[in-house]
Design a protein around this motif. Structure first.
Motif, short mmCIF file in Angstrom:
data_model
loop_
_atom_site.label_atom_id
_atom_site.label_comp_id
_atom_site.label_asym_id
_atom_site.label_seq_id
_atom_site.Cartn_x
_atom_site.Cartn_y
_atom_site.Cartn_z
N HIS A 140 0.95 -1.39 -0.10
CA HIS A 140 0.14 0.08 0.16
C HIS A 140 0.98 1.26 -0.14
O HIS A 140 0.54 2.18 -0.57
CB HIS A 140 -1.00 -0.14 1.17
CG HIS A 140 -2.11 -0.70 1.02
ND1 HIS A 140 -3.24 -0.54 0.39
CD2 HIS A 140 -2.60 -2.14 1.40
CE1 HIS A 140 -4.20 -1.45 0.33
NE2 HIS A 140 -3.72 -2.60 0.94
N LEU A 200 -4.30 3.28 5.43
CA LEU A 200 -3.60 2.39 4.19
C LEU A 200 -3.55 3.38 3.16
O LEU A 200 -2.26 3.31 2.70
CB LEU A 200 -4.36 1.20 3.83
CG LEU A 200 -4.48 -0.02 4.83
CD1 LEU A 200 -5.30 -1.23 4.07
CD2 LEU A 200 -2.83 -0.58 5.16
N PHE A 226 -7.77 -4.47 3.18
CA PHE A 226 -8.22 -2.98 2.91
C PHE A 226 -9.69 -2.87 2.98
O PHE A 226 -10.12 -1.71 3.39
CB PHE A 226 -7.97 -2.62 1.19
CG PHE A 226 -8.03 -1.45 0.74
CD1 PHE A 226 -7.20 -0.25 1.30
CD2 PHE A 226 -8.94 -1.11 -0.32
CE1 PHE A 226 -7.77 1.02 0.88
CE2 PHE A 226 -9.29 0.03 -0.78
CZ PHE A 226 -8.69 1.05 -0.12
N ALA A 257 -9.02 1.65 6.16
CA ALA A 257 -8.79 2.02 4.57
C ALA A 257 -8.14 3.29 4.27
O ALA A 257 -7.15 3.32 3.63
CB ALA A 257 -10.04 1.76 3.97
#
Length: 329
Positions: A54, A227, A216, A224
């Protein structure tokens, strides 16, 4: 942890402006890197590999915007295959560095990581001898000897090789050696690395999501967004450092760089409550002594006037070598 292209060169004195802004930007960059151990554990339950994926993916997306706004696409056009080969090697090394660093921050080994970044300048000098056949001054050899003694003391005292320290120092030292052969500054340099690593990272993220083992989705919007934030967390200190590097002498950056591992060390000892047996304190003291000797020698050499009488000319015209202002990987 974010990093920068170590081939950044400070501008000559007559081209620098806004020294105060330069200090603020450089100190801000090093403080953000030094405080980053507090961020990466927030990405759990994502493991180190997913976190790196990520980080790479969202950094690439962010840097595409930055390089477009900065109108720097021309820097990437027409690069020879040898340059792209070096960028590829650098991409692999920095991925190893990032993965090791994130693993260390999520497994209570922040002190080991801090020692790795303390040791990076010494590893870079050693690589200059081994790879580039450069000659060192006696003080530099003494500093390297103290660093080796630190590794021996910590290995004997703890019964294990400080592999995190060694992997971080060696991977970033090699990264600096490679990047100093790439004629790109931080913005196009990080973007180029993103072109090589980004697609692989995106495929990996999609693959683990399809397999049902990605984090995710399914862990809330907050997770999320964290990330996604890995991208700005990587790029912001890089850009601040680029501002500082244009306005400050290399010698100044070389001293300021120790803000980063010092903050990491304090975080590991005071906030993470990581064990510090006597052998580890002795190892830390030896590393600090090595860096004090190394920095004093570098500052003294930088103040020596050149043939033309300019005190900064040796810094600007020195041959390419390992990173002069190493930063976290």
């Amino acid at each position: 942890m974010a990093t920068v292209d170590p081939n950044v060169r400070a501008a000559p004195a007559q081209e620098r402006g806004g020294t105060g802004r330069g200090y603020a930007a450089a100190v801000g960059a090093y403080c953000l890197w030094g405080l980053s151990p507090a961020f990466w554990p927030l990405l759990e339950p994502a493991d180190a590999v997913e976190s790196v994926a990520h980080r790479v993916a969202w950094t690439l997306i962010g840097m595409l915007g930055v390089i477009t706004v900065a109108r720097r696409w021309g820097d990437l056009r027409g690069l020879p295959w040898r340059t792209w080969a070096l960028i590829t090697a650098g991409s692999v090394l920095i991925a190893v560095n990032w993965g090791t660093y994130i693993w260390s921050t999520t497994h209570a080994h922040v002190v080991d990581a801090a020692l790795g970044y303390y040791a990076t300048p010494l590893v870079s000098v050693l690589l200059a001898v081994v790879v580039l056949r450069e000659r060192l001054r006696p003080a530099q050899w003494a500093a390297i000897g103290l660093a080796v003694a630190a590794v021996v003391v910590m290995t004997v005292g703890t019964g294990r090789l400080p592999w995190i320290t060694l992997v971080l120092a060696v991977s970033f030292g090699l990264y600096g050696l490679v990047k100093n052969r790439v004629p790109l500054d931080p913005i196009p340099g990080l973007t180029a690395e993103g072109f090589l690593l980004g697609p692989l990272a995106i495929v990996f993220i999609v693959g683990i999501q399809i397999a049902g083992i990605g984090t995710f989705t399914g862990h809330g919007v907050g997770h999320a967004l964290l990330l996604v934030a890995a991208g700005p967390v990587t790029a912001l200190p890089l850009l601040l450092f680029a501002v500082g590097a244009k306005r400050l002498p290399l010698a100044t950056l070389g001293v300021l760089q120790y803000i980063n591992p010092t903050l990491q060390f304090l975080y590991g000892v005071l906030l993470n409550d990581e064990p510090m047996p006597p052998s580890r304190w002795v190892g830390v003291a030896l590393v600090w002594a090595a860096l004090a000797l190394f920095t004093a020698d570098a500052l003294r050499a930088g103040r020596q006037p050149s043939v033309s009488g300019s005190r900064r000319t040796p810094l600007r015209r020195a041959p390419r070598r390992g990173p002069r202002t190493p930063t976290p990987g």
